[in-house]
Design an enzyme around this catalytic site. Structure first.
Site, PDB file in Angstrom:
ATOM      1  N   ASP A  12     -25.056 -41.327 -52.309  1.00  0.00           N
ATOM      2  CA  ASP A  12     -25.019 -41.711 -50.885  1.00  0.00           C
ATOM      3  C   ASP A  12     -25.616 -43.095 -50.631  1.00  0.00           C
ATOM      4  O   ASP A  12     -25.005 -43.932 -49.961  1.00  0.00           O
ATOM      5  CB  ASP A  12     -25.808 -40.707 -50.021  1.00  0.00           C
ATOM      6  CG  ASP A  12     -25.318 -39.282 -50.175  1.00  0.00           C
ATOM      7  OD1 ASP A  12     -24.356 -39.053 -50.925  1.00  0.00           O
ATOM      8  OD2 ASP A  12     -25.904 -38.392 -49.543  1.00  0.00           O
ATOM      9  N   GLU A  70     -34.784 -33.175 -73.585  1.00  0.00           N
ATOM     10  CA  GLU A  70     -35.092 -33.845 -74.840  1.00  0.00           C
ATOM     11  C   GLU A  70     -36.430 -33.363 -75.403  1.00  0.00           C
ATOM     12  O   GLU A  70     -36.716 -33.528 -76.590  1.00  0.00           O
ATOM     13  CB  GLU A  70     -35.162 -35.345 -74.558  1.00  0.00           C
ATOM     14  CG  GLU A  70     -35.040 -36.214 -75.756  1.00  0.00           C
ATOM     15  CD  GLU A  70     -34.853 -37.660 -75.318  1.00  0.00           C
ATOM     16  OE1 GLU A  70     -33.769 -38.001 -74.817  1.00  0.00           O
ATOM     17  OE2 GLU A  70     -35.804 -38.439 -75.457  1.00  0.00           O
ATOM     18  N   ARG A 127     -31.510 -45.857 -70.463  1.00  0.00           N
ATOM     19  CA  ARG A 127     -32.872 -45.452 -70.116  1.00  0.00           C
ATOM     20  C   ARG A 127     -33.473 -44.580 -71.207  1.00  0.00           C
ATOM     21  O   ARG A 127     -32.788 -43.714 -71.758  1.00  0.00           O
ATOM     22  CB  ARG A 127     -32.857 -44.650 -68.803  1.00  0.00           C
ATOM     23  CG  ARG A 127     -34.191 -44.023 -68.470  1.00  0.00           C
ATOM     24  CD  ARG A 127     -34.200 -43.387 -67.113  1.00  0.00           C
ATOM     25  NE  ARG A 127     -33.533 -42.115 -67.013  1.00  0.00           N
ATOM     26  CZ  ARG A 127     -34.048 -40.939 -67.387  1.00  0.00           C
ATOM     27  NH1 ARG A 127     -35.254 -40.880 -67.937  1.00  0.00           N
ATOM     28  NH2 ARG A 127     -33.369 -39.829 -67.244  1.00  0.00           N
TER      29      ARG A 127
HETATM   30  C1  LIG Z   1     -31.972 -31.960 -65.155  1.00  0.00           C
HETATM   31  C2  LIG Z   1     -32.705 -33.264 -65.172  1.00  0.00           C
HETATM   32  C3  LIG Z   1     -33.832 -33.415 -65.969  1.00  0.00           C
HETATM   33  C4  LIG Z   1     -34.515 -34.631 -65.988  1.00  0.00           C
HETATM   34  N1  LIG Z   1     -35.632 -34.743 -66.769  1.00  0.00           N
HETATM   35  C5  LIG Z   1     -36.339 -35.896 -66.747  1.00  0.00           C
HETATM   36  C6  LIG Z   1     -37.541 -36.022 -67.495  1.00  0.00           C
HETATM   37  O1  LIG Z   1     -37.992 -35.094 -68.149  1.00  0.00           O
HETATM   38  N2  LIG Z   1     -38.196 -37.207 -67.449  1.00  0.00           N
HETATM   39  C7  LIG Z   1     -37.744 -38.261 -66.721  1.00  0.00           C
HETATM   40  O2  LIG Z   1     -38.389 -39.305 -66.707  1.00  0.00           O
HETATM   41  N3  LIG Z   1     -36.611 -38.155 -65.983  1.00  0.00           N
HETATM   42  C8  LIG Z   1     -35.904 -37.002 -65.970  1.00  0.00           C
HETATM   43  N4  LIG Z   1     -34.767 -36.905 -65.215  1.00  0.00           N
HETATM   44  C9  LIG Z   1     -34.399 -37.997 -64.306  1.00  0.00           C
HETATM   45  C10 LIG Z   1     -35.290 -37.979 -63.076  1.00  0.00           C
HETATM   46  O3  LIG Z   1     -35.668 -36.673 -62.779  1.00  0.00           O
HETATM   47  C11 LIG Z   1     -34.613 -38.551 -61.842  1.00  0.00           C
HETATM   48  O4  LIG Z   1     -33.996 -39.771 -62.141  1.00  0.00           O
HETATM   49  C12 LIG Z   1     -35.645 -38.794 -60.744  1.00  0.00           C
HETATM   50  O5  LIG Z   1     -36.406 -37.638 -60.524  1.00  0.00           O
HETATM   51  C13 LIG Z   1     -34.993 -39.246 -59.457  1.00  0.00           C
HETATM   52  O6  LIG Z   1     -35.958 -39.294 -58.440  1.00  0.00           O
HETATM   53  P1  LIG Z   1     -35.620 -39.939 -57.038  1.00  0.00           P
HETATM   54  O7  LIG Z   1     -36.848 -39.857 -56.228  1.00  0.00           O
HETATM   55  O8  LIG Z   1     -34.983 -41.254 -57.251  1.00  0.00           O
HETATM   56  O9  LIG Z   1     -34.477 -38.994 -56.446  1.00  0.00           O
HETATM   57  P2  LIG Z   1     -34.447 -37.415 -56.120  1.00  0.00           P
HETATM   58  O10 LIG Z   1     -35.608 -36.675 -56.631  1.00  0.00           O
HETATM   59  O11 LIG Z   1     -33.121 -36.922 -56.513  1.00  0.00           O
HETATM   60  O12 LIG Z   1     -34.496 -37.398 -54.561  1.00  0.00           O
HETATM   61  C14 LIG Z   1     -33.422 -37.831 -53.772  1.00  0.00           C
HETATM   62  C15 LIG Z   1     -33.744 -37.494 -52.351  1.00  0.00           C
HETATM   63  O13 LIG Z   1     -32.825 -38.153 -51.503  1.00  0.00           O
HETATM   64  C16 LIG Z   1     -32.365 -37.270 -50.517  1.00  0.00           C
HETATM   65  N5  LIG Z   1     -31.057 -37.763 -50.093  1.00  0.00           N
HETATM   66  C17 LIG Z   1     -29.996 -38.114 -50.855  1.00  0.00           C
HETATM   67  N6  LIG Z   1     -29.003 -38.573 -50.100  1.00  0.00           N
HETATM   68  C18 LIG Z   1     -29.454 -38.520 -48.822  1.00  0.00           C
HETATM   69  C19 LIG Z   1     -28.879 -38.859 -47.572  1.00  0.00           C
HETATM   70  N7  LIG Z   1     -27.655 -39.355 -47.468  1.00  0.00           N
HETATM   71  N8  LIG Z   1     -29.627 -38.649 -46.447  1.00  0.00           N
HETATM   72  C20 LIG Z   1     -30.875 -38.132 -46.534  1.00  0.00           C
HETATM   73  N9  LIG Z   1     -31.464 -37.804 -47.693  1.00  0.00           N
HETATM   74  C21 LIG Z   1     -30.753 -38.002 -48.811  1.00  0.00           C
HETATM   75  C22 LIG Z   1     -32.382 -35.911 -51.165  1.00  0.00           C
HETATM   76  O14 LIG Z   1     -32.493 -34.905 -50.194  1.00  0.00           O
HETATM   77  C23 LIG Z   1     -33.649 -36.023 -52.019  1.00  0.00           C
HETATM   78  O15 LIG Z   1     -34.777 -35.675 -51.243  1.00  0.00           O
HETATM   79  C24 LIG Z   1     -34.068 -35.704 -65.185  1.00  0.00           C
HETATM   80  C25 LIG Z   1     -32.948 -35.546 -64.387  1.00  0.00           C
HETATM   81  C26 LIG Z   1     -32.259 -34.350 -64.386  1.00  0.00           C
HETATM   82  C27 LIG Z   1     -31.017 -34.252 -63.539  1.00  0.00           C
END
Ligand SMILES: Cc1cc2nc3c(=O)[nH]c(=O)nc-3n(C[C@H](O)[C@H](O)[C@H](O)COP(=O)(O)OP(=O)(O)OC[C@H]3O[C@@H](n4cnc5c(N)ncnc54)[C@H](O)[C@@H]3O)c2cc1C
Length: 580
Positions: free
Chosen positions: A208, A242, A394
């Site tokens: 988004d 991992e 990454r």
């Molecule tokens: C299964 C999995 C395991 C992982 N394990 C690891 C790990 O062990 N170590 C590591 O370093 N990384 C890991 N990653 C990657 C890491 O978790 C993510 O890249 C990181 O947590 C993203 O954080 P963020 O705050 O950017 O987004 P998110 O935590 O995804 O938060 C996004 C937020 O944006 C909000 N949002 C989105 N679009 C809108 C909108 N249009 N309007 C309002 N709100 C919106 C959502 O509601 C949410 O609150 C993993 C990822 C996955 C999928």
């Protein structure tokens, strides 16, 4: 915008300076994807063995295939230690060493002494690290009286010329549209993995924030770089962290089945002799793909869609599997009916992480162009952003680190900016575009359906813009996406109700995803080299002379984009061939 790790860390910073903070999230905060992160968060604490931020810096640069900006990477690795101790003091229940320090384990691409051997750098809370980070930050925000607007779906930015004045959001519970005026806005909306059919990402990972900016003329950086994680559960894509290989798990092909449970090297032993199954993800995903294509998949033939390999944890024993990997062993039992203590887990590469995204500087300020012109009042951090600390690939544990370090840094710069910014008047009708779009979807008489268009997009991206790519496959992906974008104009939503209209939300999300898919395919077609996660069969070599630079994709007109380039910041480590 966004209540994952990056959004909450930023909100917490602002709340500590007594600013009035609103967090808008389309999900209830603790359902954000950060909560799904399993394995760990990287920081050179040196609790289990000697380590240093400089080694972490080097590994991240090398892992990025030299595309990461070294000023940003150095900051991240230096800030890491403080950021983790701060989380500990906020109450995060890390796993512990026998003498009570934060426990650490090895992860892919993290080494000691500039590549000598794997090092224990990932701080973890069993295999629920992200869950613990998310809950800890949420609790701190609640304590500091941050105001949450949960299930508010942000659909547009309010721009006055170059300046951002806030956002327009749709309240999922009522269907009302709200205008939020703000001196400073941070986008922390996560990635776009749902553009692909096999992914570890949450259903809400629909790109988004990237699409909203792109439509407003803000370019996206390095969109061609999408990470495929080696160990998704076969067919489902659900992640086996991992951490499983960090604890000693080994990948096996069909020729290696008799070695299950023995702890002997698998096929990665020959491909990356120093780090073996702990090579970076791009290296392992490609190796797995080749095993399968060359007929050594478990069923012997077929492409990545129809065949798979084994992840062997049997030799680790029940204690390690149950204590350090409780969630993923539970997933294996629940979703695949596999008992990981006794049998191997069927795995295949799964779409996992967006390295590219909204370009920012090291303070989290969004950029208008490749020349570093700042968008006043607009910030981005976390997976939606490209700062760029991950470059072309990454390393595991560096995203949870990125969100806490740059969420915090962005918050700090917002505090500075709030001191000098004006609270301008909003001109015109900021919600006009959004009202028109919702009206078109609900009342435009369109006959196309989201359920038809979405799988077409996901399949064409998975097959043609996946682990390996070529001019032909990417042209096919791009052309299909452009065709789907035309058909999207004729999508009609049957449900006309205002309350929790999930059909409408899915239609809007598909529009955002089609923008992301378009940017990924165009950018991948444009970059005629192989680097990190971007592997071109027709250009198999890294080409530093021509491509040691970031791409910025700009929207020009429907179906048309243009590219600009930004040099990579190199401070300490000159590009070298990547050997593991
Ligand atoms: C299964 C999995 C395991 C992982 N394990 C690891 C790990 O062990 N170590 C590591 O370093 N990384 C890991 N990653 C990657 C890491 O978790 C993510 O890249 C990181 O947590 C993203 O954080 P963020 O705050 O950017 O987004 P998110 O935590 O995804 O938060 C996004 C937020 O944006 C909000 N949002 C989105 N679009 C809108 C909108 N249009 N309007 C309002 N709100 C919106 C959502 O509601 C949410 O609150 C993993 C990822 C996955 C999928």
């Amino acid at each position: 915008m966004g209540a994952g790790g990056a959004g909450l860390r930023c909100a917490l910073e602002l709340s500590q300076h007594n600013y009035s903070v609103a967090v808008l999230s389309k999900l209830f905060p603790v359902r954000s994807h950060t909560g799904a992160a399993q394995g760990g968060v990287g920081a050179a604490l040196g609790n289990e063995e000697p380590d240093s931020p400089e080694w972490h810096f080097f590994d991240t640069v090398k892992g990025s295939d030299y595309l990461g900006d070294q000023d940003a990477i150095e900051i991240m690795c230096e800030d890491a230690v403080e950021a983790i101790l701060e989380l500990e003091h906020f109450g995060l229940p890390f796993s512990r060493t026998p003498d009570g320090k934060i426990a650490q384990r090895p992860f892919g691409g993290h080494t000691k002494n500039f590549g000598e051997a794997p090092v224990k750098r990932a701080c973890y809370a069993a295999d629920r690290t992200g869950h613990m980070i998310l809950h800890t930050l949420f609790e701190q925000c609640v304590k500091n009286e941050v105001r949450f607007f949960n299930e508010f779906y942000v659909l547009d930015l309010i721009m006055d010329g170059d300046i951002c004045q806030g956002v327009v959001a749709y309240d999922l519970a009522t269907g009302d549209i709200h205008v939020f005026q703000a001196k400073a806005t941070m986008l922390a909306t996560g990635g776009h993995g749902r553009a692909f059919s096999v992914t570890s990402n949450a259903h809400t990972y629909t790109g988004d924030g990237m699409a909203i900016c792109f439509r407003r003329g803000i370019p996206m950086e390095d969109m061609e770089f999408v990470q495929f994680h080696p160990t998704g559960m076969r067919k489902l894509g659900i992640l086996i962290s991992e951490a499983a290989r960090g604890e000693g798990g080994i990948l096996r092909n069909r020729e290696d089945i008799e070695n299950i449970g023995s702890g002997k090297d698998g096929f990665m032993g020959a491909i990356a002799p120093t780090v073996k199954d702990l090579a970076p993800r791009d290296v392992i995903a490609r190796a797995m793909y080749n095993e399968i294509v060359e007929g050594r998949g478990i069923e012997g033939s077929g492409d990545t869609g129809s065949d798979y390999l084994y992840l062997d944890l049997v030799h680790l024993g029940a204690e390690i599997v149950n204590e350090r990997l409780p969630d993923i062993s539970h997933f294996a039992r629940t979703y695949l009916a596999v008992e990981p203590i006794k049998e191997p887990i069927p795995v295949q590469p799964t779409t996992h992480y967006a390295m590219g995204g909204i370009p920012t500087d090291i303070e989290g300020r969004v950029l208008w162009d490749a020349k570093n012109k700042v968008v006043p009042g607009l910030y981005a951090a976390g997976e939606v952003a490209c700062v760029s600390v991950h470059g072309a690939n990454r390393l595991g544990t560096n995203s949870l680190l990125d969100i806490v370090v740059f969420g915090r840094r962005g918050g700090k710069d917002m505090v500075r900016y709030l001191g000098e910014a004006e609270f301008g008047r909003i001109k015109g009708e900021p919600d006009e575009f959004l009202r028109g779009e919702i009206d078109r979807l609900q009342n435009g008489g369109g006959t196309e359906k989201v359920v038809d268009l979405r799988p077409e997009m996901q399949n064409v991206m998975m097959v043609n813009s996946g682990v390996f790519r070529s001019k032909d496959s990417l042209t096919k992906a791009r052309d299909t996406i452009l065709e789907l974008r035309q058909r999207y104009q004729k999508v009609g939503v049957q449900d006309k109700s205002a309350y929790f209209n999930t059909e409408l939300v899915e239609a809007i999300e598909l529009g955002f995803l089609l923008d992301s898919a378009w940017m990924i395919a165009e950018s991948a077609l444009h970059r005629t080299e192989s680097r990190g996660a971007h592997s071109r069969e027709d250009y198999p070599e890294r080409d530093d002379e021509k491509w040691l630079k970031h791409t910025f994709i700009h929207y020009e007109a429907d179906g048309k984009v243009k590219f600009a380039y930004k040099p990579v910041t190199i401070t300490k480590f000159q590009p070298k061939p990547r050997v593991y």
